[in-house]
Design a protein around this motif. Structure first.
Motif, PDB file in Angstrom:
ATOM      1  N   THR A  74       0.831  -1.203   0.000  1.00  0.00           N
ATOM      2  CA  THR A  74       0.000   0.000   0.000  1.00  0.00           C
ATOM      3  C   THR A  74       0.863   1.251   0.000  1.00  0.00           C
ATOM      4  O   THR A  74       0.527   2.265  -0.613  1.00  0.00           O
ATOM      5  CB  THR A  74      -0.962   0.007   1.207  1.00  0.00           C
ATOM      6  N   VAL A  78       1.483   5.832  -2.385  1.00  0.00           N
ATOM      7  CA  VAL A  78       1.618   7.253  -2.054  1.00  0.00           C
ATOM      8  C   VAL A  78       2.370   7.959  -3.177  1.00  0.00           C
ATOM      9  O   VAL A  78       3.134   7.332  -3.920  1.00  0.00           O
ATOM     10  CB  VAL A  78       2.318   7.485  -0.687  1.00  0.00           C
ATOM     11  N   ARG A 154      -5.157  12.025  -0.434  1.00  0.00           N
ATOM     12  CA  ARG A 154      -4.801  10.667  -0.867  1.00  0.00           C
ATOM     13  C   ARG A 154      -3.725  10.074   0.034  1.00  0.00           C
ATOM     14  O   ARG A 154      -3.850   8.941   0.524  1.00  0.00           O
ATOM     15  CB  ARG A 154      -4.313  10.718  -2.317  1.00  0.00           C
ATOM     16  N   ASN A 155      -2.650  10.842   0.276  1.00  0.00           N
ATOM     17  CA  ASN A 155      -1.555  10.321   1.097  1.00  0.00           C
ATOM     18  C   ASN A 155      -1.987  10.100   2.541  1.00  0.00           C
ATOM     19  O   ASN A 155      -1.606   9.104   3.166  1.00  0.00           O
ATOM     20  CB  ASN A 155      -0.347  11.255   1.029  1.00  0.00           C
ATOM     21  N   LEU A 158      -4.039   6.926   2.641  1.00  0.00           N
ATOM     22  CA  LEU A 158      -3.188   5.747   2.444  1.00  0.00           C
ATOM     23  C   LEU A 158      -2.383   5.428   3.697  1.00  0.00           C
ATOM     24  O   LEU A 158      -2.268   4.260   4.081  1.00  0.00           O
ATOM     25  CB  LEU A 158      -2.258   5.960   1.247  1.00  0.00           C
TER      26      LEU A 158
END
Length: 199
Positions: A74, A78, A154-155, A158
């Protein structure tokens, strides 16, 4: 089994290499040192995957495989971002610190490195005297540094998922290792798994 062993080394290593190349390109285009340091941190995994020692006991529990794969891969989703919530110099400093600590821990662990929970031998020296999972501690510091200098929804999302997997992974690894009496004795000497005085 020999073919399976080779594929289990080569396929993840190739994927890591492709993503690291993407971060290298980002560094060349933007000059952001956090991209280069991310590449160095994750790039070392390629060598360790290829040359790791065969395990004495490998978990076949499906959940252990899910958290191992989730925790390992995962992070490759990033991406560098333009927004920051701290000076890039702070992000770089944290990444340098975390990467150095993580490399030191990987060096001490040597060929006992792996992705899925397994018993590849008990290591208790060096940074393993501070916490039981110093590689994960190094990753954590590195990830905080990267996130501060590459802030995006998003980061953030994640990294929340990543640390759900990583904590689950720590518990899976310890379940396997605690079958060894020497590891149980080690746990009595080193109380903290990931962050001293916290977890």
């Amino acid at each position: 089994m020999d073919l399976l062993s080779v594929l289990s080394r080569i396929i993840p290593a190739a994927y890591f290499a492709i993503v690291c190349f993407g971060f290298w390109k980002s560094f060349v285009q933007t000059g952001k040192w956090t991209s280069l340091l991310w590449m160095v941190s994750e790039g070392l995994v390629i060598l360790l995957l290829v040359f790791r020692r065969d395990s004495r006991r490998l978990s076949m529990h499906p959940w252990d495989w899910i958290v191992a794969i989730g925790g390992s891969f995962t992070v490759l989703l990033v991406r560098p971002a333009t927004a920051t919530i701290a000076p890039e110099s702070l992000g770089v400093a944290l990444q340098l610190t975390g990467t150095a600590f993580e490399i030191y821990a990987k060096f001490v662990l040597g060929r006992s490195f792996g992705i899925v929970a397994a018993d590849r031998g008990i290591v208790v020296g060096g940074p393993y005297r501070i916490v039981r999972h110093p590689i994960y501690l190094g990753y954590f510091v590195t990830h905080v540094g990267f996130l501060l200098a590459n802030w995006s929804p998003r980061n953030i999302a994640l990294y929340i998922v990543i640390y759900f997997f990583q904590i689950s992974r720590i518990l899976s690894e310890e379940r396997i290792l605690r079958e060894d009496e020497s590891y149980r004795a080690y746990c009595e000497r080193v109380r903290y798994r990931l962050i001293p005085f916290i977890f």
